[in-house]
Design a protein around this motif. Structure first.
Motif, PDB file in Angstrom:
ATOM      1  N   VAL A  56       9.160  16.294  10.349  1.00  0.00           N
ATOM      2  CA  VAL A  56       9.471  15.960   8.958  1.00  0.00           C
ATOM      3  C   VAL A  56       8.201  15.827   8.121  1.00  0.00           C
ATOM      4  N   GLY A  57       7.061  15.959   8.770  1.00  0.00           N
ATOM      5  CA  GLY A  57       5.788  15.880   8.066  1.00  0.00           C
ATOM      6  C   GLY A  57       4.673  16.315   8.981  1.00  0.00           C
ATOM      7  N   ARG A  58       3.453  16.182   8.482  1.00  0.00           N
ATOM      8  CA  ARG A  58       2.300  16.537   9.309  1.00  0.00           C
ATOM      9  C   ARG A  58       1.108  15.671   8.924  1.00  0.00           C
ATOM     10  N   LEU A  59       0.254  15.481   9.901  1.00  0.00           N
ATOM     11  CA  LEU A  59      -1.008  14.787   9.694  1.00  0.00           C
ATOM     12  C   LEU A  59      -2.093  15.846   9.858  1.00  0.00           C
ATOM     13  N   HIS A  60      -2.891  16.041   8.821  1.00  0.00           N
ATOM     14  CA  HIS A  60      -3.943  17.054   8.844  1.00  0.00           C
ATOM     15  C   HIS A  60      -5.274  16.374   9.126  1.00  0.00           C
TER      16      HIS A  60
ATOM     17  N   PHE B 135      -1.071  17.989  13.048  1.00  0.00           N
ATOM     18  CA  PHE B 135      -0.201  17.349  14.030  1.00  0.00           C
ATOM     19  C   PHE B 135       1.164  17.146  13.383  1.00  0.00           C
ATOM     20  N   PRO B 136       2.235  17.603  14.037  1.00  0.00           N
ATOM     21  CA  PRO B 136       3.575  17.378  13.481  1.00  0.00           C
ATOM     22  C   PRO B 136       3.958  15.906  13.601  1.00  0.00           C
ATOM     23  N   LEU B 137       4.650  15.403  12.599  1.00  0.00           N
ATOM     24  CA  LEU B 137       5.161  14.034  12.616  1.00  0.00           C
ATOM     25  C   LEU B 137       6.683  14.099  12.605  1.00  0.00           C
ATOM     26  N   HIS B 138       7.302  13.287  13.464  1.00  0.00           N
ATOM     27  CA  HIS B 138       8.753  13.282  13.625  1.00  0.00           C
ATOM     28  C   HIS B 138       9.329  11.942  13.186  1.00  0.00           C
ATOM     29  N   LEU B 139      10.646  11.907  13.015  1.00  0.00           N
ATOM     30  CA  LEU B 139      11.319  10.645  12.718  1.00  0.00           C
ATOM     31  C   LEU B 139      11.028   9.653  13.833  1.00  0.00           C
ATOM     32  N   GLY B 140      10.816   8.400  13.487  1.00  0.00           N
ATOM     33  CA  GLY B 140      10.493   7.365  14.464  1.00  0.00           C
ATOM     34  C   GLY B 140       9.001   7.073  14.441  1.00  0.00           C
ATOM     35  N   LYS B 141       8.510   6.526  15.547  1.00  0.00           N
ATOM     36  CA  LYS B 141       7.101   6.137  15.635  1.00  0.00           C
ATOM     37  C   LYS B 141       6.260   7.278  16.191  1.00  0.00           C
TER      38      LYS B 141
ATOM     39  N   HIS C  78      -4.317   3.611  18.743  1.00  0.00           N
ATOM     40  CA  HIS C  78      -5.098   3.185  17.584  1.00  0.00           C
ATOM     41  C   HIS C  78      -4.214   2.725  16.414  1.00  0.00           C
ATOM     42  N   ALA C  79      -3.258   3.570  16.049  1.00  0.00           N
ATOM     43  CA  ALA C  79      -2.393   3.275  14.909  1.00  0.00           C
ATOM     44  C   ALA C  79      -1.055   3.964  15.132  1.00  0.00           C
ATOM     45  N   GLU C  80      -0.097   3.638  14.264  1.00  0.00           N
ATOM     46  CA  GLU C  80       1.173   4.347  14.323  1.00  0.00           C
ATOM     47  C   GLU C  80       1.626   4.688  12.917  1.00  0.00           C
ATOM     48  N   ILE C  81       2.261   5.840  12.830  1.00  0.00           N
ATOM     49  CA  ILE C  81       2.872   6.285  11.582  1.00  0.00           C
ATOM     50  C   ILE C  81       4.366   6.345  11.863  1.00  0.00           C
ATOM     51  N   GLU C  82       5.111   5.477  11.194  1.00  0.00           N
ATOM     52  CA  GLU C  82       6.552   5.410  11.417  1.00  0.00           C
ATOM     53  C   GLU C  82       7.287   6.057  10.253  1.00  0.00           C
ATOM     54  N   ILE C  83       8.186   6.965  10.598  1.00  0.00           N
ATOM     55  CA  ILE C  83       8.999   7.643   9.597  1.00  0.00           C
ATOM     56  C   ILE C  83      10.447   7.244   9.866  1.00  0.00           C
ATOM     57  N   LEU C  84      11.021   6.498   8.932  1.00  0.00           N
ATOM     58  CA  LEU C  84      12.378   5.984   9.108  1.00  0.00           C
ATOM     59  C   LEU C  84      13.444   6.989   8.686  1.00  0.00           C
ATOM     60  N   ALA C  85      13.143   7.819   7.719  1.00  0.00           N
ATOM     61  CA  ALA C  85      14.065   8.859   7.253  1.00  0.00           C
ATOM     62  C   ALA C  85      13.247   9.936   6.564  1.00  0.00           C
ATOM     63  N   TRP C  86      13.772  11.153   6.545  1.00  0.00           N
ATOM     64  CA  TRP C  86      13.010  12.265   5.979  1.00  0.00           C
ATOM     65  C   TRP C  86      12.691  12.068   4.503  1.00  0.00           C
TER      66      TRP C  86
END
Length: 126
Positions: free
Chosen positions: A31-35, A47-53, A75-83
């Motif tokens: 649902v996103g990406r980290l460049h 890096f692809p980012l998916h729903l959840g942690k 190190h850290a977390e990127i949490e995506i709860l919904a698109w």
């Protein structure tokens, strides 16, 4: 037919449910990406980012694996709860910290920061 085998249907249904949820996570589109920009540590990479942690860390099993000494194991977390919701960034108590660059902000461990599109993040010295 005296030798019969009892079948535990509940156990089989639970196993099927676990397998289907695991396979769903693997098949779900990002649902996103980290460049990560190129620099002294290596070339540019997405890096692809998916729903959840999505865990950012040094370990190879992290969603975003950055195998550098200044990056903590987790190190850290990127949490995506919904698109359609903004991702949440949290530092996981890393030794070298996580920062938002504009405006400058050092994240305290466990404190949530709502990310904006194109926001620049500094993980340790990367």
């Amino acid at each position: 037919m005296e030798d019969t085998q009892a079948i535990d249907w509940d156990v089989e249904e639970e196993e099927e449910t676990e397998q289907s949820s695991e396979s769903l996570r693997c098949n779900v589109e990002p649902v996103g990406r980290l460049h990560i920009f190129s620099g002294a540590h290596g070339p540019e990479k997405d890096f692809p980012l998916h729903l959840g942690k999505n865990v950012v860390g040094r370990m190879p099993d992290c969603s975003v694996a950055l195998p550098f000494p200044s990056i903590s194991k987790q190190h850290a977390e990127i949490e995506i709860l919904a698109w359609d919701k903004a991702p949440i960034l949290r530092d996981c108590g890393s030794l070298n910290g996580t920062q938002i660059l504009r405006p400058p902000k050092v994240l305290s461990p466990g404190v949530s920061h709502r990310l904006r599109d194109q926001e620049l993040i500094l993980f340790a010295d990367l």
